[in-house]
Every structure is written in structure tokens, then in C-alpha cells.
Design an enzyme around this catalytic site. Structure first.
Site, PDB file in Angstrom:
ATOM      1  N   PHE A  43      20.945  18.293 -13.687  1.00 43.41           N
ATOM      2  CA  PHE A  43      20.412  18.922 -15.098  1.00 43.41           C
ATOM      3  C   PHE A  43      20.207  20.273 -14.909  1.00 43.41           C
ATOM      4  O   PHE A  43      18.941  20.595 -15.226  1.00 43.41           O
ATOM      5  CB  PHE A  43      19.353  18.063 -15.453  1.00 43.41           C
ATOM      6  CG  PHE A  43      19.111  18.073 -17.311  1.00 43.41           C
ATOM      7  CD1 PHE A  43      20.190  17.707 -18.143  1.00 43.41           C
ATOM      8  CD2 PHE A  43      17.896  18.442 -17.520  1.00 43.41           C
ATOM      9  CE1 PHE A  43      19.820  18.014 -19.573  1.00 43.41           C
ATOM     10  CE2 PHE A  43      17.583  18.673 -18.883  1.00 43.41           C
ATOM     11  CZ  PHE A  43      18.749  18.435 -19.836  1.00 43.41           C
ATOM     12  N   GLU A  94      37.400  20.467 -18.604  1.00 42.57           N
ATOM     13  CA  GLU A  94      37.856  22.131 -19.113  1.00 42.57           C
ATOM     14  C   GLU A  94      37.020  22.897 -18.516  1.00 42.57           C
ATOM     15  O   GLU A  94      37.676  23.957 -18.037  1.00 42.57           O
ATOM     16  CB  GLU A  94      37.828  22.084 -20.460  1.00 42.57           C
ATOM     17  CG  GLU A  94      38.050  23.245 -21.266  1.00 42.57           C
ATOM     18  CD  GLU A  94      39.349  23.593 -21.058  1.00 42.57           C
ATOM     19  OE1 GLU A  94      40.108  22.937 -21.257  1.00 42.57           O
ATOM     20  OE2 GLU A  94      39.557  25.000 -21.169  1.00 42.57           O
ATOM     21  N   GLU A  99      27.357  33.165  -8.148  1.00 43.18           N
ATOM     22  CA  GLU A  99      27.431  31.642  -7.551  1.00 43.18           C
ATOM     23  C   GLU A  99      26.054  31.832  -6.534  1.00 43.18           C
ATOM     24  O   GLU A  99      25.436  32.948  -6.179  1.00 43.18           O
ATOM     25  CB  GLU A  99      28.364  31.139  -6.453  1.00 43.18           C
ATOM     26  CG  GLU A  99      29.749  31.129  -6.975  1.00 43.18           C
ATOM     27  CD  GLU A  99      29.805  29.959  -8.099  1.00 43.18           C
ATOM     28  OE1 GLU A  99      29.537  28.815  -7.811  1.00 43.18           O
ATOM     29  OE2 GLU A  99      30.157  30.223  -9.188  1.00 43.18           O
ATOM     30  N   VAL A 149      37.712  25.500 -15.126  1.00 41.87           N
ATOM     31  CA  VAL A 149      38.245  26.956 -15.040  1.00 41.87           C
ATOM     32  C   VAL A 149      37.786  27.801 -16.344  1.00 41.87           C
ATOM     33  O   VAL A 149      38.193  27.231 -17.388  1.00 41.87           O
ATOM     34  CB  VAL A 149      39.915  26.889 -14.857  1.00 41.87           C
ATOM     35  CG1 VAL A 149      40.609  28.198 -14.953  1.00 41.87           C
ATOM     36  CG2 VAL A 149      40.150  26.001 -13.688  1.00 41.87           C
ATOM     37  N   GLY A 206      28.223  31.284 -17.767  1.00 43.25           N
ATOM     38  CA  GLY A 206      27.157  31.301 -18.717  1.00 43.25           C
ATOM     39  C   GLY A 206      26.676  29.908 -19.105  1.00 43.25           C
ATOM     40  O   GLY A 206      27.530  28.909 -19.199  1.00 43.25           O
ATOM     41  N   GLY A 235      22.888  36.292 -13.465  1.00 43.64           N
ATOM     42  CA  GLY A 235      23.385  35.134 -13.348  1.00 43.64           C
ATOM     43  C   GLY A 235      24.771  34.726 -13.374  1.00 43.64           C
ATOM     44  O   GLY A 235      25.203  33.677 -13.469  1.00 43.64           O
ATOM     45  N   LYS A 283      33.908  21.852  -9.907  1.00 50.23           N
ATOM     46  CA  LYS A 283      35.276  22.050  -9.477  1.00 50.23           C
ATOM     47  C   LYS A 283      35.420  21.294  -8.258  1.00 50.23           C
ATOM     48  O   LYS A 283      36.783  21.158  -8.050  1.00 50.23           O
ATOM     49  CB  LYS A 283      35.323  23.454  -9.086  1.00 50.23           C
ATOM     50  CG  LYS A 283      35.352  24.539 -10.117  1.00 50.23           C
ATOM     51  CD  LYS A 283      35.376  25.968  -9.632  1.00 50.23           C
ATOM     52  CE  LYS A 283      34.198  26.539  -9.142  1.00 50.23           C
ATOM     53  NZ  LYS A 283      33.278  27.094 -10.146  1.00 50.23           N
ATOM     54  N   ASP A 299      35.627  31.182  -5.116  1.00 50.72           N
ATOM     55  CA  ASP A 299      35.688  30.557  -6.416  1.00 50.72           C
ATOM     56  C   ASP A 299      36.862  30.628  -7.163  1.00 50.72           C
ATOM     57  O   ASP A 299      37.410  29.697  -7.719  1.00 50.72           O
ATOM     58  CB  ASP A 299      34.444  31.233  -7.229  1.00 50.72           C
ATOM     59  CG  ASP A 299      34.315  30.785  -8.580  1.00 50.72           C
ATOM     60  OD1 ASP A 299      33.811  29.751  -8.830  1.00 50.72           O
ATOM     61  OD2 ASP A 299      34.983  31.755  -9.523  1.00 50.72           O
ATOM     62  N   LYS A 351      39.816  27.806  -8.465  1.00 50.50           N
ATOM     63  CA  LYS A 351      40.304  27.823  -9.700  1.00 50.50           C
ATOM     64  C   LYS A 351      41.724  27.607  -9.879  1.00 50.50           C
ATOM     65  O   LYS A 351      42.482  27.169 -10.649  1.00 50.50           O
ATOM     66  CB  LYS A 351      39.657  28.858 -10.590  1.00 50.50           C
ATOM     67  CG  LYS A 351      38.244  28.647 -10.841  1.00 50.50           C
ATOM     68  CD  LYS A 351      37.557  29.944 -11.447  1.00 50.50           C
ATOM     69  CE  LYS A 351      36.246  29.753 -11.828  1.00 50.50           C
ATOM     70  NZ  LYS A 351      35.162  30.747 -11.935  1.00 50.50           N
TER      71      LYS A 351
HETATM   72  N1  HSE Z   1      30.457  32.781 -10.328  1.00 50.31           N
HETATM   73  C1  HSE Z   1      31.427  32.329 -11.181  1.00 50.31           C
HETATM   74  C2  HSE Z   1      31.968  33.609 -11.647  1.00 50.31           C
HETATM   75  C3  HSE Z   1      31.033  31.631 -12.274  1.00 50.31           C
HETATM   76  O1  HSE Z   1      31.362  34.651 -11.626  1.00 50.31           O
HETATM   77  O2  HSE Z   1      33.030  33.712 -12.562  1.00 50.31           O
HETATM   78  C4  HSE Z   1      31.865  30.405 -12.960  1.00 50.31           C
HETATM   79  O3  HSE Z   1      32.510  29.852 -11.967  1.00 50.31           O
END
Ligand code: HSE
Length: 343
Positions: free
Chosen positions: A10, A151, A211, A154, A323, A208, A127, A222, A226
Site C-alpha cells: 500500500f 496494464e 526508482e 509498461v 506518477g 518522484g 513488473k 527499468d 518493460k
Molecule cells: N522510474 C520509472 C520511470 C517509473 O522513470 O519511468 C515507472 O516505471
């Protein structure tokens, strides 16, 4: 249909969905016939609570935002582990939003398997389980008569996987290419404005986008995950993470960015997966694109994917890739699709 939902994890993403569910409760019922109760939450840091009749989610959100443990919720049973929550609660949908481990699948993999084995639907943005065992999990869900939906793995809520699988159904997708990491795209955009790499990374962390360990972003891991997910779950391949060639943006200097600008070009971290005679080839690497290229003009934390198809030619989607609200929405859209197919 009235769903009984349990959150496993959470953090920001789970709370993002919870806020949308609270804010749009009436609208979701009226327009989509979607009704729900959140019956359980189990989070390593925020505590756990199980109340079969449903939690007051406004109260839950206010407790979490003021740093109060969910173990202090006035009713219900506390202290349930994720696996106990999955198997012993009366939830019929598990929202799996624990942390990502792309190498092993992490605890998320165990959670998804346990939920599907118990005949519960799973909706997730994690992921790890999809990258490592996605096809197997979808098969298991099919055998158990439930759905495994992901969904948000990615491009967060920007249509990607469902877009390929349902909106482009009937087209052969020959290649998918795009900008799949917001942090690196933001850093490269800021460097073009003259900001140093490290300052841009710090800003991306503050905002934000990055990662918890930003190496996952800047080293391309990352985006690699994807690309692996798109290769396996959309293009039909069976690639391991390391089958996706990878190079991040750490070698790109301010000088490289300036020089590219003078040449009418722009550096982008591009991920791609393509059908070839020798099978699906996938990679993540920095590319210097001419400004006339559609991906060259995707700036800041925005992501984009171009699907090259036989019937439509190229189709491009552009939108946020990260986000709280945006990723929360990806879970919502899967829940609404679940509602329309099982309701
Ligand atoms: N850290 C990733 C980005 C967040 O910057 O796209 C989503 O996976």
C-alpha cells in the site's frame, strides 16, 4: 458486479488507486456498474488490516497519510501476512503492488501465484512477476477461470499492453519502439537546457520519477524490463531479461547533448523489440535522433510507444509513464475491464 478487493502493498501506487476509488465511487457505479469494498490491506511498513465487511477507505487513507499504522484500525483483524491475506481473506481481487525485482520476480511472484492458485483475480503494476513468469501466470489464471491483468507495468496508465492486445487486435505488430523511462527522458531534456547530469538526476528523484535506486533508471534496467514484458506478452517471445541488450545514459555528457543540438539531433534512451527472421530482437540504448523523428519531440518525463503494424502502419501513443494518479489509473482500467468481462 461488486468486488471484494485486497491490497498487497500500500505504497504510492496502491494509495493512488485507493484515492481514485474513493473520489469516483458514485461515477464508477453509475457509468460502469462497478461496485467494490476494500476488505484487506497488507503492507510491510504500513501494517495490515482485514475486515470482511469492508474498510472505510477515507479513514484508511487519512491514517496512512498521518503515518499511523493500519494495525491501529478500530475494527477487524490485524497482523495478517501478505500470503495469509491472499489465501484466507474473502477478497476476490488481489491488487499486487509490492516492490519490483526483475531478476527473480521477488515476493510479488509468490503473491500472484498464490492468488491465482486460490482462484482470485490479480491486478498488478509489478513488473517482476510479469517479466519473469508472465506467460505461465496468464496460463494459470486461464486454468483457474480468473484474470491476471498488468496494464500498468509498461507506461503506467498510458495505454500500452491493453492497447496492443485489444485495440490493435487483428493487426500483426512487427515492432514496438519507444521511450519507456521517464527519469532518463527528463534528465536528457534538462541537460539540453544546460543542467548537469547529476543535478538533473537529483531533480528527477525529488519529483518522484526515479526508482528507489535510480541506477535502475539511468542504467536502462527499468526500460529493459518493460521491453522484456512487451517482447514476451505482446510479441510472443520468451526472452530473459539479459536477452534484451542494454545500455543506459550514464556515458552521455553535457557536451554530447549540446553537440547533438547543434546538429539538429537529440539523444533519447530508446527501447525496441522487433520480429526478425532469427526471432524477436530486443534492446535498450541511447539513440541520436533527428528532430523530425516523432520520438525526438517527446520531452520531460513523458513516454511514447510506436507500434509498427501490418494493417495500420505506425501507431504512436504518448503519455505519462509514471506518477501516483497515473499508475493508480492503470489499476482502475484493469478493474473496469475485469468488471465488464465478468460482470
Ligand atoms: N522510474 C520509472 C520511470 C517509473 O522513470 O519511468 C515507472 O516505471
Amino acid at each position: 458486479m461488486r468486488f471484494k478487493i485486497a491490497f498487497i502493498g500500500f505504497g504510492v501506487v496502491g494509495q493512488g488507486l485507493a484515492e481514485i476509488l474513493v473520489d469516483k465511487e458514485e461515477e464508477l457505479k453509475e457509468i460502469y456498474g462497478f461496485e467494490y469494498e476494500v476488505v484487506a490491506i497488507s503492507d510491510i511498513q504500513k501494517g495490515s488490516i482485514y475486515l470482511p465487511d469492508g474498510l472505510d477507505m477515507r479513514k484508511v487513507l487519512s491514517m496512512v497519510s498521518s503515518g499511523e499504522s493500519l494495525d491501529g484500525y478500530p475494527r477487524g483483524e490485524t497482523g495478517w501476512s501478505p500470503l495469509k491475506t491472499i489465501t484466507k481473506s474473502n477478497a476476490d481481487v488481489i491488487i499486487e503492488v509490492t516492490y519490483t525485482d526483475m531478476e527473480t520476480g521477488g515476493p510479488g511472484l509468490e503473491h500472484v501465484k498464490a492468488a491465482l492458485d486460490a482462484g482470485k483475480h490479480v491486478v498488478s503494476t509489478n513488473k517482476g512477476p510479469v517479466a519473469t513468469r508472465g506467460k505461465e501466470l496468464v496460463e494459470l489464471a486461464g486454468k483457474k477461470g480468473v484474470r491476471f491483468m498488468f496494464e500498468g507495468t509498461v507506461l503506467s496508465g498510458t495505454p500500452a499492453i491493453n492497447f496492443a492486445k485489444y485495440t490493435l487486435a487483428g493487426c500483426e505488430i512487427k515492432e514496438i519502439k519507444g521511450i519507456m523511462n521517464g527519469t532518463t527522458n527528463y534528465i536528457l531534456s534538462q541537460m539540453e537546457e544546460g543542467m548537469e547530469y547529476q543535478d538533473a538526476l537529483t531533480k528527477a528523484q525529488e519529483l518522484g520519477y526515479a526508482e528507489a535506486d535510480p541506477a535502475g533508471d539511468v542504467e536502462g534496467i527499468d526500460a529493459q524490463g518493460k521491453v522484456q514484458i512487451l517482447s514476451n506478452m505482446v510479441m510472443g517471445a520468451s526472452l530473459k531479461l539479459h536477452d534484451v541488450e542494454r545500455e543506459g545514459i550514464t556515458q552521455i555528457t553535457l557536451d554530447d547533448v549540446k553537440k547533438a543540438k547543434e546538429e539538429g539531433m537529440r539523444w533519447k534512451l530508446v527501447g525496441s523489440t522487433k520480429k526478425t527472421e532469427g526471432g524477436v530482437k530486443a534492446k535498450v540504448s541511447p539513440e541520436k535522433l533527428p528532430l523530425s523523428h516523432p520520438l525526438a519531440n517527446v520531452m520531460g518525463p513523458t513516454n511514447a510507444l510506436t507500434f509498427s503494424t501490418d494493417l495500420l502502419g505506425d501507431v504512436t501513443v504518448i503519455g505519462p509513464g509514471a506518477g501516483k494518479k497515473e499508475t493508480g489509473f492503470s489499476l482502475l482500467v484493469d478493474l473496469l475491464n475485469l468488471n465488464s468481462t465478468t460482470g
